[in-house]
Design a protein around this motif. Structure first.
Motif, PDB file in Angstrom:
ATOM      1  N   LEU A 277       0.833  -1.202   0.000  1.00  0.00           N
ATOM      2  CA  LEU A 277       0.000   0.000   0.000  1.00  0.00           C
ATOM      3  C   LEU A 277       0.870   1.256   0.000  1.00  0.00           C
ATOM      4  CD1 LEU A 277      -2.819   1.312   0.194  1.00  0.00           C
ATOM      5  CD2 LEU A 277      -2.682   1.004   2.662  1.00  0.00           C
TER       6      LEU A 277
ATOM      7  N   GLY B 114       2.401   1.742  -3.362  1.00  0.00           N
ATOM      8  CA  GLY B 114       1.424   2.312  -4.285  1.00  0.00           C
ATOM      9  C   GLY B 114       1.233   3.801  -4.067  1.00  0.00           C
ATOM     10  N   VAL B 115       1.220   4.220  -2.803  1.00  0.00           N
ATOM     11  CA  VAL B 115       1.080   5.648  -2.496  1.00  0.00           C
ATOM     12  C   VAL B 115       2.282   6.417  -3.031  1.00  0.00           C
ATOM     13  CG1 VAL B 115       1.038   7.326  -0.604  1.00  0.00           C
ATOM     14  CG2 VAL B 115      -0.436   5.299  -0.510  1.00  0.00           C
TER      15      VAL B 115
ATOM     16  N   ILE C  83      -2.943   1.077  -4.756  1.00  0.00           N
ATOM     17  CA  ILE C  83      -3.510   1.690  -3.553  1.00  0.00           C
ATOM     18  C   ILE C  83      -4.883   1.088  -3.231  1.00  0.00           C
ATOM     19  CG2 ILE C  83      -4.419   3.837  -2.561  1.00  0.00           C
ATOM     20  CD1 ILE C  83      -2.268   5.308  -4.300  1.00  0.00           C
TER      21      ILE C  83
ATOM     22  N   ASN D 107      -4.788  -2.933  -2.466  1.00  0.00           N
ATOM     23  CA  ASN D 107      -4.137  -3.267  -1.201  1.00  0.00           C
ATOM     24  C   ASN D 107      -4.856  -2.630  -0.024  1.00  0.00           C
ATOM     25  OD1 ASN D 107      -1.645  -5.012  -1.590  1.00  0.00           O
ATOM     26  ND2 ASN D 107      -1.513  -3.543  -3.250  1.00  0.00           N
ATOM     27  N   GLY D 108      -5.498  -1.488  -0.237  1.00  0.00           N
ATOM     28  CA  GLY D 108      -6.313  -0.900   0.815  1.00  0.00           C
ATOM     29  C   GLY D 108      -7.496  -1.793   1.176  1.00  0.00           C
TER      30      GLY D 108
END
Length: 85
Positions: free
Chosen positions: A48, A51-52, A60, A63-64
């Motif tokens: 995550l 990805g951010v 994001i 995985n969030g």
């Protein structure tokens, strides 16, 4: 590419929902290890963050959602493990 990532992530994240439903229905999570949940959670959190940093919405979002599902499963496990035998 984003669409491909979102579909792949949806399939990966979606695979948690049958386990959540089964754990809730059976009130049993004894076969789930806390070490497994912690290690997987750490890995998902790192994905995550990755990805951010990249600004990749597919990483994001998926995985969030997966982290939310895993945290829900951990909550269910904590609740049912705390019950007296």
């Amino acid at each position: 590419m984003t669409f491909l990532g979102l579909v792949a992530g949806a399939l990966t994240a979606g695979c948690w929902f049958p386990q959540l439903m089964r754990s809730w229905r059976t009130r049993s999570t004894g076969d789930l290890s806390w070490v497994y949940i912690a290690a997987l959670g750490a890995g998902i959190l790192l994905w995550l963050l990755y990805g951010v940093i990249l600004g990749d919405i597919a990483i994001i979002a998926t995985n969030g959602v997966t982290l939310l599902a895993l945290l829900t499963l951990a909550g269910i496990k904590a609740r049912f493990d705390a019950r007296p035998a």
